[in-house]
Design an enzyme around this catalytic site. Structure first.
Site, PDB file in Angstrom:
ATOM      1  N   CYS A  32     -51.596  23.962 -32.558  1.00 19.12           N
ATOM      2  CA  CYS A  32     -50.471  24.764 -32.111  1.00 19.12           C
ATOM      3  C   CYS A  32     -49.179  23.990 -32.336  1.00 19.12           C
ATOM      4  O   CYS A  32     -49.193  22.791 -32.630  1.00 19.12           O
ATOM      5  CB  CYS A  32     -50.627  25.097 -30.647  1.00 19.12           C
ATOM      6  SG  CYS A  32     -50.745  23.611 -29.666  1.00 19.12           S
ATOM      7  N   TYR A 173     -64.067  31.045 -34.271  1.00 23.86           N
ATOM      8  CA  TYR A 173     -63.634  29.964 -33.371  1.00 23.86           C
ATOM      9  C   TYR A 173     -64.061  30.174 -31.928  1.00 23.86           C
ATOM     10  O   TYR A 173     -63.920  31.267 -31.383  1.00 23.86           O
ATOM     11  CB  TYR A 173     -62.100  29.877 -33.444  1.00 23.86           C
ATOM     12  CG  TYR A 173     -61.441  29.004 -32.389  1.00 23.86           C
ATOM     13  CD1 TYR A 173     -61.636  27.629 -32.380  1.00 23.86           C
ATOM     14  CD2 TYR A 173     -60.607  29.564 -31.418  1.00 23.86           C
ATOM     15  CE1 TYR A 173     -61.012  26.817 -31.424  1.00 23.86           C
ATOM     16  CE2 TYR A 173     -59.979  28.762 -30.461  1.00 23.86           C
ATOM     17  CZ  TYR A 173     -60.198  27.395 -30.463  1.00 23.86           C
ATOM     18  OH  TYR A 173     -59.593  26.593 -29.536  1.00 23.86           O
ATOM     19  N   HIS A 176     -62.641  24.239 -27.021  1.00 24.91           N
ATOM     20  CA  HIS A 176     -61.529  23.854 -26.135  1.00 24.91           C
ATOM     21  C   HIS A 176     -61.463  24.662 -24.848  1.00 24.91           C
ATOM     22  O   HIS A 176     -60.441  24.686 -24.168  1.00 24.91           O
ATOM     23  CB  HIS A 176     -60.168  23.995 -26.847  1.00 24.91           C
ATOM     24  CG  HIS A 176     -60.079  23.236 -28.128  1.00 24.91           C
ATOM     25  ND1 HIS A 176     -60.048  23.845 -29.356  1.00 24.91           N
ATOM     26  CD2 HIS A 176     -60.022  21.922 -28.355  1.00 24.91           C
ATOM     27  CE1 HIS A 176     -59.985  22.916 -30.300  1.00 24.91           C
ATOM     28  NE2 HIS A 176     -59.966  21.736 -29.722  1.00 24.91           N
ATOM     29  N   ASP A 268     -60.453  16.941 -25.955  1.00 32.44           N
ATOM     30  CA  ASP A 268     -60.407  16.872 -27.415  1.00 32.44           C
ATOM     31  C   ASP A 268     -59.108  16.237 -27.902  1.00 32.44           C
ATOM     32  O   ASP A 268     -59.092  15.501 -28.890  1.00 32.44           O
ATOM     33  CB  ASP A 268     -60.546  18.295 -27.975  1.00 32.44           C
ATOM     34  CG  ASP A 268     -60.766  18.292 -29.469  1.00 32.44           C
ATOM     35  OD1 ASP A 268     -61.585  17.472 -29.935  1.00 32.44           O
ATOM     36  OD2 ASP A 268     -60.134  19.092 -30.166  1.00 32.44           O
TER      37      ASP A 268
END
Ligand code: ADP
Ligand code: SF4
Length: 693
Positions: A32, A173, A176, A268
């Site tokens: 992001c 996806y 996270h 992560d």
């Protein structure tokens, strides 16, 4: 130009990913940037610069596939319908301009998308509260079979749109903590009793179907990678590492690439304070052997030797990077050209993440041009040639002064950097000695390395300059980057004026501690700063044998670090270390042997016995030089002075990223005509609908 060292050749081997070929092994994984659909041209140019810097694969941040699942207030990309395609096309064109592959991370957030903008009812595998950073009082409803069918259709349609937008890789996806794929996979978030719940095979059903659907729709020409987490980091309560090994064995050859992450986003993208380079290795080891498809993983990789080792030892096929590619978009090119000493290494501070977390625009401590590539035309490696004047005196060698010296040197000015002390780096050098912050020294090391190569930049140590000297020197331009120091009177957010402190009270500031003057015994740290300093000093002092109590008016320690994804780790560490934590209290007065605390809600008072108080409150600028010089314009021209400016913490204290930015901006704008009446950057304004009625 020197060529790359042969031991790095392996990093530059082309690799097939399904139907497409990546020109090397440098893989910018999705990340992001705070810009997303609001700042599409900024995003496109940022990706374009990375393509120029040599990355073979460049991915977008998550792209929401449907209005029934969006994550306002976070700003990512959208691929809801054809209206999003021009924006996405701009990104793929920008990436293709330099022969890189463009990937898109399709995402259906499901039970982590509160839909604050679309107002659709969120859906997930179970009917439970939405999992976000903000405890939104909204619940998801459990998806029935029709909902799952709809989701598959939406994903398929988004994949077809992605192909039309020019993407080469289209992700499935779920990692996270984000995305329906993960929520279905995990027994923590999936307690269904139908064929989508229960056994691992059932929980992996949606993942399998989405891969098959995507391959079927666009797999002839687009690669279909899968990004999944390989350990939810909650033991048997969630997805375990062994379970994911079974999932990957089960679906081994179905996707075109496996992209592995672990835990939630904070795990992560852990900061350097909590995890070292390559820390994912222990989780990802052995996964590659379960599939013939290429494997990518991350680890804040900045060292080419570590990258080579990851490949040669059979852990990864591609070197996945998010933050290292932000700090240095030209990382691959620098390795290729044998210029590894020029790599601007990520320091692992997660200031970039704060842009996304706060709804601002991401910035980077090391790379001040990040997200300014389009809106300010700032290139991370190039500066425009110098303007009319010839020379610049920079006073202070903290991050602001160092970055100004580097960037002005690149422009071709004669630069003199005057430093009062005996070493470069200012606060960065001091703070990098604190627990967990050693990598912050890279802010200095990179710049020092660069200016040492420049014949037109000289450094003078032990040169504490006075206003008279500055004027006498006869430099055309002067930048005052003299930094700031911590206040010693308690003034900060909670108290906007000094708190009562007895004359014999033992009061310390972070500067005292960093200068080697530490408190002893029972120490109360009053943290009204809320970033890293209070927490890291608590750690230092308790390790030095003090009994430490940290008091803060906030509801948790190091409150702002929720934005750097560190808050949980910090509070956990302090609890483990035995630091006593008192939240929602201010320090209202300090005496010789005790401090008085006041509850921020009730106003109730309590006294705490203490030998010393360390005030981590706020900073005040070292702006004396500036104060003496700013209104002496009448004398400037007689001394040959064209400009004097204050930059960095000397103008207004802020995190280090603000200082490198200020130094860079000063260097960009010197000798340029700046119209203060207009916005200092290009911006995009929402296109009005033609249909007003
Ligand atoms: P910033 O974060 O804005 O770069 P820092 O506090 O990190 O600021 O760095 C400021 C630097 O300026 C310090 O290294 C300090 O020694 C130096 N400095 C402060 N006052 C003077 C002065 N009058 N002359 C030369 N150097 C100075
Ligand atoms: Fe790395 Fe910090 Fe830059 Fe993020 S902001 S890329 S963590 S240096």
């Amino acid at each position: 130009m020197t060529k790359r060292e042969s031991r790095y050749d392996i990093l530059f081997e082309p690799m097939a990913i399904g139907p497409v070929i990546a020109k090397n092994r440098f893989f910018q994984v999705p990340h992001c940037n705070g810009g997303g659909y609001r700042d599409p041209s900024s995003v496109a140019k940022m990706r374009n610069i990375k393509a120029e810097g040599g990355w073979a694969v460049i991915n977008t941040e998550q792209a929401e596939i449907h209005a029934s699942s969006e994550i306002t207030p976070f700003i990512e990309l959208r691929i809801w319908d054809d209206k999003d395609l021009p924006m996405l096309h701009r990104i793929t064109d920008a990436v293709h301009e330099h022969d890189a592959l463009a990937g898109i991370e399709l995402c259906y957030n499901g039970m982590n998308g509160p839909n604050l903008h679309s107002r659709e009812v969120p859906m997930g595998p179970m009917a439970v509260p939405i999992a976000t950073f903000t405890n939104d009082p909204i619940q998801a409803r459990a998806m029935d079979k029709r909902d799952i069918k709809n989701l598959r259709n939406w994903h398929r349609n988004a994949a077809i749109r992605a192909k039309r937008a020019g993407f080469d890789l289209v992700y499935v996806y779920g990692a996270h903590g984000f995305g329906a794929v993960q929520h279905f996979l995990s027994r923590h978030t999936n307690q269904r009793t139908d064929e989508y719940g229960g056994s691992l095979e059932n929980r992996a059903r949606l993942l399998r179907e989405l891969i098959e659907d995507t391959k079927d729709a666009i797999g002839d020409s687009c690669a279909v990678p899968v990004r999944v987490l390989i350990d939810e980091m909650m033991g048997d309560k969630g997805i375990t590492n062994n379970e994911m090994r079974d999932v990957v064995s089960m679906l081994a050859e179905l996707p075109d690439l496996w992209d592995f992450t672990h835990g939630n986003w904070a795990d992560d993208s852990a900061t350097a304070r909590f995890k070292d380079e390559g820390s994912q290795e222990e989780y990802v080891k052995g996964f590659k052997q379960l599939t013939t498809k290429p494997v990518v993983g991350v680890g804040r990789f900045t060292s080419p030797d570590t990258m080579v080792r990851q490949i040669k030892s059979g852990i990864l096929d591609f070197i996945g990077c998010a933050r290292p590619s932000i700090a240095d978009p030209f990382l691959p090119k620098k390795i290729d050209e044998g210029r590894t000493e020029d790599i601007r290494e990520c320091i692992g501070c997660n200031i970039c993440v704060t842009g996304d977390m706060t709804g601002g625009l991401s910035r980077c401590t090391q790379n001040p041009t990040f997200m300014e590539e389009w809106r300010k035309d700032w290139h991370p490696e190039k500066m425009q040639a110098k303007g009319k004047s010839e020379n610049v005196l920079i006073i202070g060698s903290g991050p602001a002064g160092l970055e100004a010296a580097r960037a002005l040197g690149l422009r071709g000015y004669d630069v003199l950097l005057a430093e009062a002390g005996t070493e470069l780096g200012g606060r960065v050098t001091r703070e990098s000695k604190l627990p967990g912050l050693s990598s912050w020294g890279r802010v200095r090391d990179y710049r020092q390395g660069q200016i040492e190569k420049m014949a037109n930049v000289s450094v003078y140590f032990e040169s504490k300059l006075t206003a008279d000297q500055v004027v006498e020197f006869g430099f055309e331009n002067i930048a005052i980057a003299t930094g700031a120091q911590w206040r010693k009177d308690g003034t900060a957010r909670h108290h906007l004026s000094p708190i009562p402190i007895a004359g014999d009270a033992r009061i310390y500031t972070p500067d005292d501690v960093m200068n080697g003057k530490s408190p002893q015994g029972d120490v109360l740290i009053y943290d009204d700063d809320h970033y890293y300093m209070g927490g890291t000093l608590a750690e230092l002092l308790i390790n030095n044998g003090c009994n430490v109590t940290i008091v803060t008016p906030a509801t948790r320690v190091s409150d702002w670090t929720v934005n750097t994804l560190e808050q949980h780790f910090i509070q956990k560490k302090l609890i483990h270390l035995g630091v006593k934590i008192v939240t929602t209290h201010s320090v209202s007065s300090i005496d010789h042997d005790h401090a008085t605390l006041e509850c921020t809600y009730s106003g109730n008072i309590q006294k705490i016995a203490t030998d010393a108080v360390l005030l981590v409150t706020c900073m005040e600028s070292n702006d004396q030089l500036w104060d003496e010089l700013k209104y002496t314009d009448d004398k400037w021209s007689a001394s040959g002075i064209k400009s004097i400016k204050v930059i960095g913490d000397a103008e207004a204290p802020a995190p280090i990223a603000w200082a490198t930015y200020a130094g860079h901006r000063y260097a960009r704008e010197l000798d340029e005509i700046i119209d203060l009446d207009i916005s200092p950057f290009k911006r995009e304004v929402v296109g009005l609908s033609r249909n007003w009625s």
